[in-house]
Design an enzyme around this catalytic site. Structure first.
Site, PDB file in Angstrom:
ATOM      1  N   HIS A 103       0.675  -6.931  62.394  1.00  0.00           N
ATOM      2  CA  HIS A 103       1.727  -7.530  62.546  1.00  0.00           C
ATOM      3  C   HIS A 103       2.558  -6.722  63.516  1.00  0.00           C
ATOM      4  O   HIS A 103       2.115  -5.297  63.609  1.00  0.00           O
ATOM      5  CB  HIS A 103       3.046  -7.664  61.435  1.00  0.00           C
ATOM      6  CG  HIS A 103       4.324  -7.868  61.573  1.00  0.00           C
ATOM      7  ND1 HIS A 103       4.026  -8.937  62.402  1.00  0.00           N
ATOM      8  CD2 HIS A 103       5.943  -6.960  61.378  1.00  0.00           C
ATOM      9  CE1 HIS A 103       5.688  -8.933  62.598  1.00  0.00           C
ATOM     10  NE2 HIS A 103       6.286  -8.664  62.457  1.00  0.00           N
ATOM     11  N   ASP A 132      12.998  -7.361  65.129  1.00  0.00           N
ATOM     12  CA  ASP A 132      11.556  -7.975  64.802  1.00  0.00           C
ATOM     13  C   ASP A 132      12.072  -9.714  64.555  1.00  0.00           C
ATOM     14  O   ASP A 132      13.237 -10.076  64.160  1.00  0.00           O
ATOM     15  CB  ASP A 132      11.477  -7.772  63.191  1.00  0.00           C
ATOM     16  CG  ASP A 132       9.728  -8.336  62.532  1.00  0.00           C
ATOM     17  OD1 ASP A 132       9.672  -9.815  63.426  1.00  0.00           O
ATOM     18  OD2 ASP A 132       9.478  -7.567  62.151  1.00  0.00           O
ATOM     19  N   CYS A 168       4.054 -13.285  65.645  1.00  0.00           N
ATOM     20  CA  CYS A 168       4.506 -12.187  65.766  1.00  0.00           C
ATOM     21  C   CYS A 168       4.070 -11.981  67.104  1.00  0.00           C
ATOM     22  O   CYS A 168       4.908 -10.749  68.090  1.00  0.00           O
ATOM     23  CB  CYS A 168       4.222 -11.028  64.638  1.00  0.00           C
ATOM     24  SG  CYS A 168       2.751 -10.797  64.988  1.00  0.00           S
TER      25      CYS A 168
END
Length: 254
Positions: A102, A116, A65
């Protein structure tokens, strides 16, 4: 950034609008894999603008991420989008995880969107951050709900995916947790080896030597028996050229 657009097979948008953002996110998900190979190749994950773009564009790799959303934020800003880095706490083992576990993005286009490209099997398209109703997506039905503390819960098909803070962050804020994920025996990134990519038909995932294809027709698994087969799978399915295989973590009990 022109090379970045070529990397994901996207044209330069005429303006930083929601339609272009939707296309950019989908193209990114279809071309840049979610992978933690660096952890098992002995490569440090460096949260630096130049290093992130060099890995994704120059070396044609993926990442997790911090890398994927960090690099994508740079591309979007270069195209005129207003981008804010946000910290999120994914759900794992029935509880909400650590702060900075994250990295996700808020993108104004001009309405606020959750973007995302670094959470694996997540929404294909951006989600509106200011709506509190169901948001259908090819990956499921998503909903953004406010918490009593001012955070935002992001749910998929009624299950909590992660809790999103709304305070703006910078990339350096994520460095301690990124280091933890690379080194701690408790991190799921040190305990697993994965490379996964969205496809037009579904998803393809290589978990150590287990190759998994999922689609509407179901799930198909294949155990790769040789190093050559595994290296070829990284190359042909994910576009990742490796000269050696990452060292898989020991299985439970070994």
């Amino acid at each position: 950034m022109d090379e970045y657009l070529k990397r994901i097979g996207a044209a330069r948008p005429a303006s930083p609008d929601a339609e272009s953002l939707r296309e950019l996110q989908l193209r990114h998900l279809l071309t840049v894999p979610f992978e933690n190979l660096s952890v098992h190749l002995g490569e440090p994950v460096v949260l630096d603008d130049q290093a992130l773009v060099e890995k994704v564009v120059g070396r044609r790799r993926g990442g997790f991420c911090y890398e994927l959303n960090g690099a994508f934020a740079l591309l979007l800003r270069s195209l005129g989008y207003q981008v804010t880095l946000l910290s999120a706490r994914p759900v794992g083992d029935g509880s909400i995880g650590l702060p900075f576990d994250h990295l996700a993005l808020r993108v104004n286009a001009p309405d606020p969107w959750l973007v995302d490209v670094g959470f694996g099997a997540f929404s294909h398209h951006p989600l509106r951050l200011d709506l509190r109703t169901d948001q259908p997506d090819p990956a499921g039905v998503f909903r953004v709900a406010e918490t009593a503390d001012g955070d935002l819960d992001v749910l998929k098909d009624g299950a909590l995916e992660y809790r999103l803070e709304q305070r703006p962050r910078v990339l350096a804020d994520f460095e301690p947790t990124c280091w933890w994920h690379q080194t701690s025996p408790r991190s799921h990134f040190t305990r697993s080896l994965v490379c996964s990519l969205l496809t037009e038909a579904g998803r393809v995932t290589l978990s150590d030597r287990l190759l998994i294809h999922t689609s509407e027709g179901g799930r198909r698994e294949q155990r790769l028996s040789t190093d050559a087969e595994t290296l070829a799978a990284y190359r042909d399915l994910f576009g990742i050229e490796l000269t050696r295989l990452p060292t898989a973590p020991p299985r439970s009990g070994e």
